[in-house]
Design an enzyme around this catalytic site. Structure first.
Site, mmCIF file in Angstrom:
data_model
loop_
_atom_site.group_PDB
_atom_site.id
_atom_site.type_symbol
_atom_site.label_atom_id
_atom_site.label_comp_id
_atom_site.label_asym_id
_atom_site.label_seq_id
_atom_site.Cartn_x
_atom_site.Cartn_y
_atom_site.Cartn_z
ATOM 1 C CD GLU A 1 3.171 54.537 -45.062
ATOM 2 O OE1 GLU A 1 2.201 55.294 -45.027
ATOM 3 O OE2 GLU A 1 3.679 54.057 -44.028
ATOM 4 C CD GLU B 1 8.690 52.841 -40.977
ATOM 5 O OE1 GLU B 1 7.609 52.754 -40.372
ATOM 6 O OE2 GLU B 1 8.844 53.649 -41.931
HETATM 7 O O1 LIG Z 1 1.736 50.231 -40.394
HETATM 8 C C1 LIG Z 1 0.959 51.188 -40.950
HETATM 9 C C2 LIG Z 1 -0.414 50.987 -41.131
HETATM 10 C C3 LIG Z 1 -1.165 51.995 -41.672
HETATM 11 C C4 LIG Z 1 -0.588 53.195 -42.023
HETATM 12 C C5 LIG Z 1 0.775 53.400 -41.813
HETATM 13 C C6 LIG Z 1 1.549 52.392 -41.287
HETATM 14 C C7 LIG Z 1 3.019 52.549 -41.029
HETATM 15 N N1 LIG Z 1 3.545 53.864 -41.284
HETATM 16 C C8 LIG Z 1 4.811 54.106 -40.588
HETATM 17 C C9 LIG Z 1 4.548 54.099 -39.135
HETATM 18 C C10 LIG Z 1 4.923 55.068 -38.306
HETATM 19 C C11 LIG Z 1 5.493 56.328 -38.821
HETATM 20 O O2 LIG Z 1 6.268 56.976 -37.832
HETATM 21 C C12 LIG Z 1 6.345 56.030 -40.037
HETATM 22 O O3 LIG Z 1 6.891 57.229 -40.543
HETATM 23 C C13 LIG Z 1 5.496 55.362 -41.119
HETATM 24 O O4 LIG Z 1 6.348 55.020 -42.212
#
Ligand SMILES: Oc1ccccc1CN[C@@H]1C=C[C@@H](O)[C@H](O)[C@H]1O
Length: 338
Positions: A135, A243
């Site tokens: 990210e 994910e």
């Molecule tokens: O879909 C999003 C919207 C805003 C911020 C982050 C995310 C996703 N971010 C993910 C989600 C859960 C965590 O456990 C993961 O490590 C991360 O990569």
């Protein structure tokens, strides 16, 4: 459960099927059985993030991550490493010196390199792929390519290239991924494309792009998904869905307050919509099996999802293929019927 056909069997000629786990799920029981029947890959949901695994400069918390790695090796599952450099769940000490002041670029780079070398070396041989940077690109329609994280503010944009070079030096055999969410948003997708193309043009060791796949009943469209898969693959990079979950709530419900329309009930209409959406997603994945090397679900069943507390705390979600009793939902049958 050894003769039950699972997702991994249906998809053995397409791509690996993974699941994000925490160590408690791996003790003998229904969850470990479901993992072994259905999946041939795992990712540590939290145990290998910078804060959880490296809480103090001179202390690592190896046990939870070790338990996951041992389970993977013992049972012959592939293991994805998540994640070597991310602005969330970072340990407090990382950016501050002994006097509590912000560290210099040189100090932070040395700490990042040490972290990457220690963690990558420990799991070399068990982990085949790392989400090296997670990210790094911001949301929204601005022109900024780089999220203004502490890594960016202290080191500058080169933190990304260096993280990949450190990881490659630590394990030349690991496949190195850039991982992000909202990768179907045209503006963000183009920024990610420019970022990874820039890395490739500089000879930086990067091998793939992870589309996190935190989607909902209402997004993405088949067309948006295909555009993302083909755009990143056109650079010669592997693509993985890293994910995957399909929230039953529309994006506009992302405000942190609960809406009265959010009844936290999995209705028959949601069940049907979710089955149709997962059907479409996996039709596109199968169509692009030459570009996609893995699909990983974020969490195992509707018993627990990170979405139960994000973006709205306490709002139960039902985003996965197995229900709260670990039974396959309608979406599961749509995914395996082809
Ligand atoms: O879909 C999003 C919207 C805003 C911020 C982050 C995310 C996703 N971010 C993910 C989600 C859960 C965590 O456990 C993961 O490590 C991360 O990569």
């Amino acid at each position: 459960t050894k003769d039950t056909k699972g997702l991994k069997d249906y998809y053995k000629d397409y791509f690996s099927i993974g699941v994000a786990v925490n160590p408690r799920m791996l003790d003998a029981g229904a969850e470990a059985d479901l993992i072994l029947t259905q999946f041939n890959s795992m990712t540590a949901e939290n145990a290998m993030k910078m804060g959880p695994i490296h809480p103090e400069e001179n202390r690592y918390n190896w046990e939870p991550a070790d338990k996951i790695a041992e389970f993977a090796v013992k049972n012959g599952l592939k293991l994805r490493g998540h994640t070597l450099c991310w602005h969330n769940q970072t340990p407090n000490w990382l950016f501050t010196d002994a006097e509590g002041k912000q560290v210099s670029k040189e100090v932070l780079l040395a700490r990042l390199k040490k972290h990457i070398f220690e963690v990558v070396n420990r799991y070399k041989g068990a982990i085949y792929a790392w989400d090296v940077v997670n990210e790094a690109v911001p949301d929204g329609n601005g022109t900024e390519i780089y999220r203004k994280s502490k890594f960016y503010e202290i080191i500058g944009e080169e933190y990304i290239e260096l993280a990949f070079r450190y990881a490659h030096e630590a394990d030349p055999n690991a496949q190195l991924f850039y991982n992000d969410y909202n990768t179907e948003d045209k503006v963000k997708r183009e920024k990610i494309y420019q970022l990874v193309k820039g890395l490739l043009d500089k000879g930086v060791p990067i091998h793939g792009v992870g589309l996190q796949g935190h989607w909902s009943l209402y997004e993405p469209t088949a067309q948006e998904l295909e555009e993302s898969i083909t755009k990143f693959a056109s650079l010669g990079l592997k693509v993985q869905i890293t994910e995957l979950d399909v929230s039953v709530y529309p994006k506009e419900h992302t405000s942190r307050e609960r809406k009265d329309t959010d009844k936290a009930e999995f209705t028959p209409e949601m069940n049907n919509k979710q089955a149709a959406h997962y059907k479409m997603l996996f039709e596109i994945f199968r169509k692009h099996k030459d570009k996609i090397s893995g699909v990983t679900f974020w969490n195992l069943s509707d018993r627990y999802s990170w979405l139960d507390n994000f973006p709205v705390r306490g709002r139960k979600d039902f985003p996965l293929l197995f229900d709260q009793n670990h039974q396959p939902k309608k979406a599961f049958w749509e995914v395996v019927k082809f």
